[in-house]
Design a protein around this motif. Structure first.
Motif, short mmCIF file in Angstrom:
data_model
loop_
_atom_site.label_atom_id
_atom_site.label_comp_id
_atom_site.label_asym_id
_atom_site.label_seq_id
_atom_site.Cartn_x
_atom_site.Cartn_y
_atom_site.Cartn_z
N SER A 143 2.52 4.03 -6.52
CA SER A 143 1.65 4.26 -7.68
C SER A 143 2.28 5.30 -8.59
N ARG A 144 1.87 5.29 -9.84
CA ARG A 144 2.31 6.28 -10.81
C ARG A 144 1.28 6.36 -11.93
N GLN B 44 -0.53 0.67 -9.95
CA GLN B 44 -0.19 0.49 -8.53
C GLN B 44 0.63 -0.79 -8.36
N VAL B 45 1.61 -0.72 -7.47
CA VAL B 45 2.49 -1.85 -7.17
C VAL B 45 2.64 -1.93 -5.65
N SER B 46 2.58 -3.14 -5.11
CA SER B 46 2.80 -3.33 -3.67
C SER B 46 3.93 -4.32 -3.46
N ARG B 47 4.68 -4.11 -2.39
CA ARG B 47 5.79 -4.99 -2.03
C ARG B 47 5.74 -5.27 -0.53
N THR B 48 6.01 -6.52 -0.17
CA THR B 48 6.07 -6.93 1.23
C THR B 48 7.51 -7.28 1.58
N PHE B 49 7.96 -6.86 2.78
CA PHE B 49 9.36 -7.08 3.16
C PHE B 49 9.49 -7.14 4.67
N GLN B 50 10.67 -7.56 5.13
CA GLN B 50 10.99 -7.64 6.55
C GLN B 50 11.82 -6.41 6.95
N ALA B 51 11.56 -5.84 8.13
CA ALA B 51 12.34 -4.71 8.64
C ALA B 51 12.17 -4.62 10.15
N LYS B 52 13.23 -4.18 10.82
CA LYS B 52 13.19 -4.02 12.27
C LYS B 52 12.88 -2.56 12.60
N GLY B 53 11.64 -2.27 12.83
CA GLY B 53 11.24 -0.92 13.20
C GLY B 53 10.79 -0.10 12.00
#
Length: 423
Positions: A28-29, A37-46
């Motif tokens: 957010s800013r 507000q901005v949201s992002r979804t992503f893949q990550a290991k841990g």
């Protein structure tokens, strides 16, 4: 012009695990217009890797917004809407973001916009001004679809102005809506027109315009396909046309078909085939000896020098012919050049050609489009359907009454048994 703003970056944001290695981070800013507000979804290991990825996303968002909030240096002349629209189209062309046909369509939309907003500055346009412009264009008898295209183009151009920091925000709020688009009824020639127009064609010599009319009536070509047709696309041995390209307005730009299905083979009826064969021989005779091998590259609606017809020119030259012959369509409007294509499809459907075949000959994306557009467009076809239904409803099974002996073998049988069979 919009004043420079102090840039405030996005917060580090929250991190949430969605399961299966998927994470969501929210940033957010504070801006001049409130909290964003901005949201992002992503893949990550841990979780550690997810925090590193979220930080990369945050830095990318900051860099993108920093570029957007640095206003360009534009002059007062640039801020006038006609100049700004041309600047926007030029920027798209320079980056190969649009085809020449799209640029031509955008300039057509820009001319409509400037009819009533031509003296406005980009930073002075309001939602009310846009709505008034649309109302006046509709009052000028422009169809809703044309006004809707102008609406979308202006919305895109002002979104570009926001992205480049030229204006603070777009006037296109959720209340500034385009006119509702309509699906006009095909205005195909009625039975009288289908007889009168060919009779007139037979009474005059073959020209580029009369051949274009025949290509619309007998092959269902769009006007751009007529103009883009070359002699190599006319196969007189197999008796067909290969429709592969179209020509755009404004310059000699030949592009691919409208859709993948628009690349098609269309059968040639004998009379049109004979006329095309005679014209090709005449064009070949007019060519210089060294150019005769390249006759296939010449346009069918052109000459031995390589000249060609523009689509708009064809439409304008067909207009007086339609008026002279008083050609009216099934929708009650005067017939235009594109209505000859409607006539081709409507006649095929009315005479019982299956929809899949009609769709293929028309180059439509799917048969559903053909069915929805043309299946009920012809009054004669509807009358024929009514007669068919009337015959079906009036039909009754034929009754066959036969007499057979009684089943009893005794002489004093009570009588005969009558058997009723429906055949």
């Amino acid at each position: 012009m919009a004043a420079e703003v102090n840039f405030e970056g996005f917060s580090e944001g929250s991190l949430e695990s969605l399961g299966g290695g998927r994470w969501r981070s929210r940033f957010s800013r504070t801006t001049a217009h409130g909290r964003e507000q901005v949201s992002r979804t992503f893949q990550a290991k841990g979780k550690r890797a997810a925090r590193r990825r979220a930080e990369e996303i945050r830095r990318g968002l900051d860099e993108r917004e920093r570029r957007r909030e640095l206003p360009l240096k534009v002059t007062d002349e640039d801020m006038l809407l006609p100049n700004f629209q041309e600047r926007y189209i030029g920027a798209l062309e320079a980056g190969d973001g649009i085809a020449p046909t799209t640029a031509a369509n955008y300039r057509h939309c820009a001319r409509h916009v400037c009819r009533y907003l031509g003296k406005a500055r980009v930073d002075e346009i309001t939602g009310d001004m846009v709505l008034r412009m649309q109302s006046m264009l509709l009052a000028d008898e422009l169809c809703p679809n044309t006004v809707a295209r102008a609406h979308r183009f202006l919305k895109q151009a002002l979104r570009y102005a926001v992205d480049e920091g030229i204006i603070a925000r777009s006037p296109f709020t959720r209340h500034v809506k385009a006119p509702r688009r309509t699906q006009p009824e095909p205005n195909s020639l009625d039975r009288d027109g289908r007889e009168r127009l060919p009779s007139w064609l037979d009474s005059v010599g073959d020209t580029e315009v009369t051949l274009a009319i025949r290509l619309g009536l007998a092959c269902g070509l769009r006007r751009e396909e007529m103009c883009g047709l070359r002699w190599r696309d006319v196969d007189l041995d197999l008796h067909l046309l290969r429709v592969a390209v179209s020509q755009c307005e404004g310059k000699a730009f030949v592009k691919g078909p409208k859709t993948p299905r628009s690349r098609r083979d269309v059968p040639l009826e004998p009379d049109l085939e004979a006329r095309l064969a005679r014209r090709r021989k005449r064009v070949a005779r007019e060519c210089s000896p060294e150019a005769r091998e390249r006759v296939g590259d010449l346009y069918v609606l052109g000459n031995a020098r390589g000249d060609y017809y523009y689509p708009d020119r064809l439409s304008k030259e067909f207009g007086p012919i339609s008026k002279m012959l008083d050609l009216r369509g099934t929708a009650g409007r005067r017939i235009g050049l594109h209505d000859l294509r409607h006539t081709y499809a409507t006649y095929l459907v009315a005479t019982g050609t299956d929809i899949k075949t009609v769709s293929s000959l028309m180059g439509h994306a799917n048969a559903a489009m053909t069915l929805n557009t043309y299946a009920s467009a012809d009054p004669d076809a509807r009358a024929s359907a009514l007669e068919t239904i009337a015959r079906q409803m009036a039909a009754r099974p034929r009754r066959d009454v036969r007499r057979r002996p009684a089943l009893s073998d005794s002489d004093d049988a009570k009588g005969e048994v009558w058997e009723l069979r429906v055949v």
